[in-house]
Motif scaffolding. Structure first.
Motif, PDB file in Angstrom:
ATOM      1  N   MET A  14       0.635  -1.364   0.254  1.00 17.55           N
ATOM      2  CA  MET A  14      -0.092  -0.312   0.024  1.00 17.55           C
ATOM      3  C   MET A  14       0.789   1.382   0.073  1.00 17.55           C
ATOM      4  O   MET A  14       0.669   2.335  -0.639  1.00 17.55           O
ATOM      5  N   ASP A  15       1.790   1.184   0.413  1.00 11.16           N
ATOM      6  CA  ASP A  15       2.854   2.223   0.795  1.00 11.16           C
ATOM      7  C   ASP A  15       3.314   2.506  -0.562  1.00 11.16           C
ATOM      8  O   ASP A  15       3.068   3.870  -0.459  1.00 11.16           O
ATOM      9  N   VAL A  16       3.412   1.768  -1.009  1.00  9.53           N
ATOM     10  CA  VAL A  16       4.658   1.554  -2.533  1.00  9.53           C
ATOM     11  C   VAL A  16       3.274   2.439  -3.846  1.00  9.53           C
ATOM     12  O   VAL A  16       3.549   2.985  -4.869  1.00  9.53           O
ATOM     13  N   GLY A  17       2.488   1.443  -3.953  1.00  3.65           N
ATOM     14  CA  GLY A  17       1.278   2.452  -4.387  1.00  3.65           C
ATOM     15  C   GLY A  17       0.820   4.038  -3.916  1.00  3.65           C
ATOM     16  O   GLY A  17       0.322   4.625  -5.589  1.00  3.65           O
ATOM     17  N   ARG A  18       0.691   3.648  -3.081  1.00  6.50           N
ATOM     18  CA  ARG A  18       0.364   5.043  -2.880  1.00  6.50           C
ATOM     19  C   ARG A  18       1.087   6.358  -3.491  1.00  6.50           C
ATOM     20  O   ARG A  18       0.923   6.829  -3.526  1.00  6.50           O
ATOM     21  N   TYR A  19       2.623   5.943  -3.441  1.00  2.98           N
ATOM     22  CA  TYR A  19       3.305   7.343  -4.139  1.00  2.98           C
ATOM     23  C   TYR A  19       3.865   6.460  -5.097  1.00  2.98           C
ATOM     24  O   TYR A  19       4.156   8.413  -6.022  1.00  2.98           O
ATOM     25  N   TYR A  20       3.068   5.966  -5.936  1.00  2.00           N
ATOM     26  CA  TYR A  20       2.620   5.983  -6.742  1.00  2.00           C
ATOM     27  C   TYR A  20       2.173   6.043  -7.977  1.00  2.00           C
ATOM     28  O   TYR A  20       1.645   7.420  -8.847  1.00  2.00           O
ATOM     29  N   MET A  21       0.457   6.522  -6.462  1.00  2.00           N
ATOM     30  CA  MET A  21      -0.347   7.301  -6.864  1.00  2.00           C
ATOM     31  C   MET A  21      -0.244   8.722  -7.508  1.00  2.00           C
ATOM     32  O   MET A  21      -0.827   9.751  -7.846  1.00  2.00           O
ATOM     33  N   GLN A  22       1.157   9.353  -5.935  1.00  2.00           N
ATOM     34  CA  GLN A  22       0.897  10.858  -6.153  1.00  2.00           C
ATOM     35  C   GLN A  22       1.977  11.024  -7.552  1.00  2.00           C
ATOM     36  O   GLN A  22       1.766  12.266  -8.130  1.00  2.00           O
ATOM     37  N   LYS A  23       3.605   9.956  -8.034  1.00  2.00           N
ATOM     38  CA  LYS A  23       3.724  10.744  -9.293  1.00  2.00           C
ATOM     39  C   LYS A  23       2.319  10.115 -10.696  1.00  2.00           C
ATOM     40  O   LYS A  23       3.028  10.544 -11.810  1.00  2.00           O
ATOM     41  N   ARG A  24       0.761   9.495 -10.586  1.00  2.00           N
ATOM     42  CA  ARG A  24       0.252   9.698 -11.767  1.00  2.00           C
ATOM     43  C   ARG A  24       0.559   8.440 -12.281  1.00  2.00           C
ATOM     44  O   ARG A  24       0.324   8.156 -13.258  1.00  2.00           O
ATOM     45  N   ASP A  25       1.738   7.135 -11.949  1.00  2.00           N
ATOM     46  CA  ASP A  25       2.340   6.213 -12.140  1.00  2.00           C
ATOM     47  C   ASP A  25       0.170   5.316 -12.142  1.00  2.00           C
ATOM     48  O   ASP A  25       1.041   4.440 -11.556  1.00  2.00           O
ATOM     49  N   TYR A  26       0.158   5.338 -12.600  1.00  2.00           N
ATOM     50  CA  TYR A  26      -1.392   4.254 -12.472  1.00  2.00           C
ATOM     51  C   TYR A  26      -1.566   2.963 -12.002  1.00  2.00           C
ATOM     52  O   TYR A  26      -0.986   2.347 -12.303  1.00  2.00           O
ATOM     53  N   THR A  27      -0.359   3.160 -13.631  1.00  2.00           N
ATOM     54  CA  THR A  27      -0.330   1.465 -14.026  1.00  2.00           C
ATOM     55  C   THR A  27       0.409   0.757 -12.845  1.00  2.00           C
ATOM     56  O   THR A  27       0.468  -0.881 -12.154  1.00  2.00           O
ATOM     57  N   ALA A  28       1.421   1.076 -12.425  1.00  2.47           N
ATOM     58  CA  ALA A  28       2.805   1.068 -11.442  1.00  2.47           C
ATOM     59  C   ALA A  28       1.671   0.451  -9.867  1.00  2.47           C
ATOM     60  O   ALA A  28       1.780  -0.408  -9.054  1.00  2.47           O
ATOM     61  N   ALA A  29       1.067   1.726  -9.248  1.00  5.35           N
ATOM     62  CA  ALA A  29       0.136   1.531  -8.310  1.00  5.35           C
ATOM     63  C   ALA A  29      -1.463   0.452  -8.414  1.00  5.35           C
ATOM     64  O   ALA A  29      -1.639   0.075  -7.488  1.00  5.35           O
ATOM     65  N   ILE A  30      -1.942   0.480  -9.498  1.00  7.08           N
ATOM     66  CA  ILE A  30      -2.567  -0.363  -9.668  1.00  7.08           C
ATOM     67  C   ILE A  30      -2.218  -2.090  -9.413  1.00  7.08           C
ATOM     68  O   ILE A  30      -2.670  -2.399  -8.789  1.00  7.08           O
ATOM     69  N   ASN A  31      -0.447  -2.514  -9.451  1.00 11.62           N
ATOM     70  CA  ASN A  31      -0.736  -3.716  -9.864  1.00 11.62           C
ATOM     71  C   ASN A  31      -0.185  -4.138  -7.813  1.00 11.62           C
ATOM     72  O   ASN A  31       0.055  -4.697  -7.634  1.00 11.62           O
ATOM     73  N   ARG A  32       0.683  -3.112  -7.065  1.00 15.15           N
ATOM     74  CA  ARG A  32       0.996  -2.791  -5.727  1.00 15.15           C
ATOM     75  C   ARG A  32      -0.733  -3.215  -5.236  1.00 15.15           C
ATOM     76  O   ARG A  32      -0.924  -3.636  -4.967  1.00 15.15           O
ATOM     77  N   PHE A  33      -1.982  -2.271  -5.373  1.00 15.96           N
ATOM     78  CA  PHE A  33      -2.715  -2.158  -5.020  1.00 15.96           C
ATOM     79  C   PHE A  33      -3.522  -4.030  -4.928  1.00 15.96           C
ATOM     80  O   PHE A  33      -4.784  -4.368  -4.598  1.00 15.96           O
ATOM     81  N   LYS A  34      -3.020  -4.591  -6.633  1.00 11.01           N
ATOM     82  CA  LYS A  34      -3.925  -5.618  -6.858  1.00 11.01           C
ATOM     83  C   LYS A  34      -3.282  -7.098  -6.156  1.00 11.01           C
ATOM     84  O   LYS A  34      -3.831  -7.548  -6.224  1.00 11.01           O
ATOM     85  N   THR A  35      -1.854  -6.619  -5.446  1.00 13.40           N
ATOM     86  CA  THR A  35      -1.155  -7.836  -5.034  1.00 13.40           C
ATOM     87  C   THR A  35      -2.272  -7.950  -3.954  1.00 13.40           C
ATOM     88  O   THR A  35      -2.490  -9.000  -3.359  1.00 13.40           O
ATOM     89  N   VAL A  36      -2.370  -6.748  -2.851  1.00 11.48           N
ATOM     90  CA  VAL A  36      -2.887  -6.794  -1.800  1.00 11.48           C
ATOM     91  C   VAL A  36      -4.653  -6.982  -1.683  1.00 11.48           C
ATOM     92  O   VAL A  36      -4.770  -8.476  -0.788  1.00 11.48           O
TER      93      VAL A  36
END
Length: 297
Positions: A196-218
């Motif tokens: 979640m911590d890494v996913g939120r970081y990617y959301m802030q960077k607007r890297d939505y694909t990378a963020a989705i991959n992290r949230f998908k893992t959870v």
């Protein structure tokens, strides 16, 4: 097994090997003068102090270790006593008990590497012992107590989970299996928190694909952790942002079905509504399948 049973004093017994050794040395010393004047060097070797001949009773060393640990709170000193039992009486029952006590003492002192080493050796040498489950649990607890903050690498957390799973797999009916399962949930929660911590970081960077991959893992691997509600909301948010509305609707619907009172569901519902749609579950989505697998869908 209670630590009280491990640490009780046992009745001392004679050491036949020690008696035989002393008898052999005495006979050798008596024979030396008969060999004449040329035996000075050999005589000196026998008379010289040699620690390898020190043979303190195993029960004495063991009980001294218990005294140092329980009464003097000298864990390091106690560990040395237990190690000495193993050195001087390596094949005795006292050595087996001392090895486990050495692992326990190391754990109490925060010497996790020492604990893991001694406990691993115990499990290897005495896999059929009634105390093997406790030794395996000490290994797992040592890894668990070293779990770092979510901002750091979670390699130790993964080791803790593997060791805790070993306790449950090898000793499912032991008193330590329940504690291992509880700790396992805590460790899994930690890994989910890292994602979640890494996913939120990617959301802030607007890297939505990378963020989705992290949230998908959870959502797919850590559905039973406290982070899954937010992960479903973040998936709703990310998918709505990049225009994959169907997955956003599914994430919101699964969130509402499983956590109807969650504040994250209220946010997810308002988010999809603002896009002109309602939460609606697609049964073929990985999000839906992940929860169906656990019987939560």
């Amino acid at each position: 097994m209670s630590i009280q049973r491990l640490t009780r004093e046992l009745r001392p017994h004679a050491s036949p090997a020690g008696r035989h050794l002393r008898l052999a040395v005495s006979l050798a010393l008596l024979a030396l003068p008969l060999a004449g004047c040329g035996t000075g060097g050999l005589w000196d070797k026998f008379m010289a102090k040699d620690d390898t001949f020190v043979d303190e009773p195993a029960d004495k060393l063991y009980n001294e270790g218990l005294f140092l640990m329980n009464e003097k709170k000298d864990v390091k000193g106690a560990t040395k006593k237990f190690e000495e039992v193993d050195r001087q009486h390596p094949y005795s029952d006292w050595a087996r008990k001392s090895l486990l006590m050495s692992a326990y003492a190391s754990y109490q002192a925060g010497d996790y590497d020492g604990c893991i080493g001694a406990a691993t050796r115990y499990v290897t040498l005495h896999p059929g012992s009634p105390d093997a489950a406790y030794a395996q649990y000490l290994i797992a607890a040592s890894h668990y107590d070293q779990i770092p903050d979510i901002s750091r690498d979670q390699g130790r957390t993964e080791k803790a989970i593997a060791a805790l799973e070993e306790v449950v797999r090898k000793y499912p009916t032991s008193e330590y299996a329940t504690n291992a399962k509880t700790k396992m949930e805590g460790a899994r929660d930690q890994l989910a928190g890292k994602e979640m911590d890494v996913g939120r970081y990617y959301m802030q960077k607007r890297d939505y694909t990378a963020a989705i991959n992290r949230f998908k893992t959870v959502v797919t691997q850590y559905q039973t952790t406290r982070h899954v509600e937010e992960a479903l909301f973040r998936l709703t948010e990310a998918y709505m942002t990049i225009g994959i509305v169907g997955e956003a609707q599914t994430a919101a619907a699964v969130l509402g079905h499983n956590f109807p009172d969650s504040k994250w569901y209220k946010d997810a519902y308002n988010l999809v509504k603002s896009g002109g749609v309602e939460p609606e579950e697609n049964k073929g989505s990985y999000i839906s399948r992940a929860f169906k697998k656990l019987g939560l869908g």
